[in-house]
Design an enzyme around this catalytic site. Structure first.
Site, PDB file in Angstrom:
ATOM      1  N   GLY A  12       4.306   9.297 -28.655  1.00  0.00           N
ATOM      2  CA  GLY A  12       4.722  10.319 -29.609  1.00  0.00           C
ATOM      3  C   GLY A  12       3.626  11.254 -30.087  1.00  0.00           C
ATOM      4  CB  THR A  13       0.378  12.509 -28.766  1.00  0.00           C
ATOM      5  OG1 THR A  13       0.760  12.932 -27.456  1.00  0.00           O
ATOM      6  CG2 THR A  13      -0.279  11.143 -28.703  1.00  0.00           C
ATOM      7  CG  ASN A  14       3.754  16.476 -26.813  1.00  0.00           C
ATOM      8  OD1 ASN A  14       3.311  17.614 -26.878  1.00  0.00           O
ATOM      9  ND2 ASN A  14       3.463  15.643 -25.812  1.00  0.00           N
ATOM     10  CG  MET A  91       9.644   8.244 -20.688  1.00  0.00           C
ATOM     11  SD  MET A  91       8.880   9.577 -19.741  1.00  0.00           S
ATOM     12  CE  MET A  91       8.738   8.772 -18.155  1.00  0.00           C
ATOM     13  CB  ILE A  93      18.214  11.203 -16.389  1.00  0.00           C
ATOM     14  CG1 ILE A  93      17.107  10.758 -15.437  1.00  0.00           C
ATOM     15  CG2 ILE A  93      19.003  12.387 -15.852  1.00  0.00           C
ATOM     16  CD1 ILE A  93      16.263  11.852 -14.875  1.00  0.00           C
ATOM     17  CG  LEU A  94      18.570  14.923 -21.585  1.00  0.00           C
ATOM     18  CD1 LEU A  94      18.472  16.270 -22.293  1.00  0.00           C
ATOM     19  CD2 LEU A  94      18.842  13.827 -22.598  1.00  0.00           C
ATOM     20  CG  ASN A 108      10.956  18.654 -21.049  1.00  0.00           C
ATOM     21  OD1 ASN A 108      10.671  17.625 -21.675  1.00  0.00           O
ATOM     22  ND2 ASN A 108      10.590  18.834 -19.787  1.00  0.00           N
ATOM     23  CG  HIS A 110       6.631  19.661 -16.722  1.00  0.00           C
ATOM     24  ND1 HIS A 110       7.108  18.440 -16.288  1.00  0.00           N
ATOM     25  CD2 HIS A 110       5.826  20.131 -15.750  1.00  0.00           C
ATOM     26  CE1 HIS A 110       6.620  18.195 -15.079  1.00  0.00           C
ATOM     27  NE2 HIS A 110       5.842  19.198 -14.737  1.00  0.00           N
TER      28      HIS A 110
HETATM   29  C1  GRF Z   1       3.605  14.257 -22.384  1.00  0.00           C
HETATM   30  O1  GRF Z   1       2.637  14.317 -21.396  1.00  0.00           O
HETATM   31  C2  GRF Z   1       4.670  15.262 -22.088  1.00  0.00           C
HETATM   32  O2  GRF Z   1       4.212  16.372 -21.394  1.00  0.00           O
HETATM   33  C3  GRF Z   1       5.611  14.484 -21.216  1.00  0.00           C
HETATM   34  O3  GRF Z   1       5.576  13.164 -21.714  1.00  0.00           O
HETATM   35  C4  GRF Z   1       4.345  12.934 -22.382  1.00  0.00           C
HETATM   36  C5  GRF Z   1       4.668  12.419 -23.752  1.00  0.00           C
HETATM   37  O4  GRF Z   1       3.587  11.947 -24.471  1.00  0.00           O
HETATM   38  N1  GRF Z   1       6.906  15.110 -21.182  1.00  0.00           N
HETATM   39  P1  GRF Z   1       3.722  11.611 -26.011  1.00  0.00           P
HETATM   40  O5  GRF Z   1       4.742  10.489 -26.167  1.00  0.00           O
HETATM   41  O6  GRF Z   1       4.164  12.863 -26.730  1.00  0.00           O
HETATM   42  O7  GRF Z   1       2.362  11.167 -26.448  1.00  0.00           O
END
Ligand code: GRF
Length: 208
Positions: A12-14, A91, A93-94, A108, A110
């Site tokens: 969940g860093t994003n 992770m 699929i939708l 999303n 990527h």
């Molecule tokens: C990220 O690399 C993002 O690009 C991909 O999945 C990863 C998620 O990382 N879709 P985090 O859980 O947000 O740390």
């Protein structure tokens, strides 16, 4: 104020980048109202709880048929009054039901410059392994809307990141996250919430 629902599966860093941007007042006209995880043990859930954001868990394996899962996720998102759905390392699929119910409302992130190193099989470290194997000098990240074709939806923002001597997939993954993903995902979500993204012919126009 638009309701932002974030779908996660892992660290969940994003999601954290979105929360930090929100706390800095950088998500205009939007609020993260719910975090939904495909994995009950995802650290992303702890990040949400630490920030008093409500959480839900929905697991693909709890449904016998994919259609049932697709319906359940669609109904869950509707019950949360989601205006925008963010895939932040989700992770699973939708399905077509959720994608059509939230057409051009699912964003999303990527970890490459689409259309390079994207599509089926290009996730996680595989993306960076492929970039290093090809020997590209520049990679990056792409925030895009989700359509029925993997990594094919309208591109919202891209940011380039340079490859450096000695890069490993792990080192490159970290640099792409820090320099690109964590910056463009909150920006794309804010643009959406401000109604500044126009979609036409599978492309976007960003209003100033
Ligand atoms: C990220 O690399 C993002 O690009 C991909 O999945 C990863 C998620 O990382 N879709 P985090 O859980 O947000 O740390």
């Amino acid at each position: 104020m638009k309701n932002i629902v974030v779908l996660v599966s892992g660290g969940g860093t994003n999601l954290q980048a979105l929360i930090d941007a929100q706390n800095r007042g950088e998500i205009k006209n939007g609020k993260i109202t719910c975090v939904i995880s495909s994995n009950p043990n995802a650290y992303a859930l702890t990040r949400a709880q630490n920030n008093k954001i409500s959480t839900e868990v929905i697991r693909r394996k709890d449904f016998a048929e994919f259609d049932e899962y697709d319906n359940a996720l669609t109904e869950l998102l509707k019950s949360k009054n989601a205006d925008v759905v963010v895939l932040a390392g989700f992770m699973t699929i939708l399905g077509s039901k959720v994608i059509s119910a939230f057409e051009n409302k699912i964003i999303n992130i990527h970890p490459s410059l689409i259309p390079s190193f994207c599509g089926e099989g290009y996730y996680g470290l595989h993306v960076h392994e492929a970039a290093l194997k090809k020997g590209v000098k520049v990679t990056g990240a792409t925030a895009h809307f989700v359509n029925e074709v993997c990594d094919d939806g309208p591109i919202i923002i891209q940011k380039a990141v340079e490859i450096q001597n000695g890069d490993t997939p792990e080192i490159l993954q970290k640099r792409v996250m820090e320099q690109a993903e964590w910056k463009i995902l909150p920006k794309a979500v804010s643009l959406f919430c401000e109604d500044k993204i126009i979609v036409k012919d599978n492309k976007t126009e960003i209003l100033d």
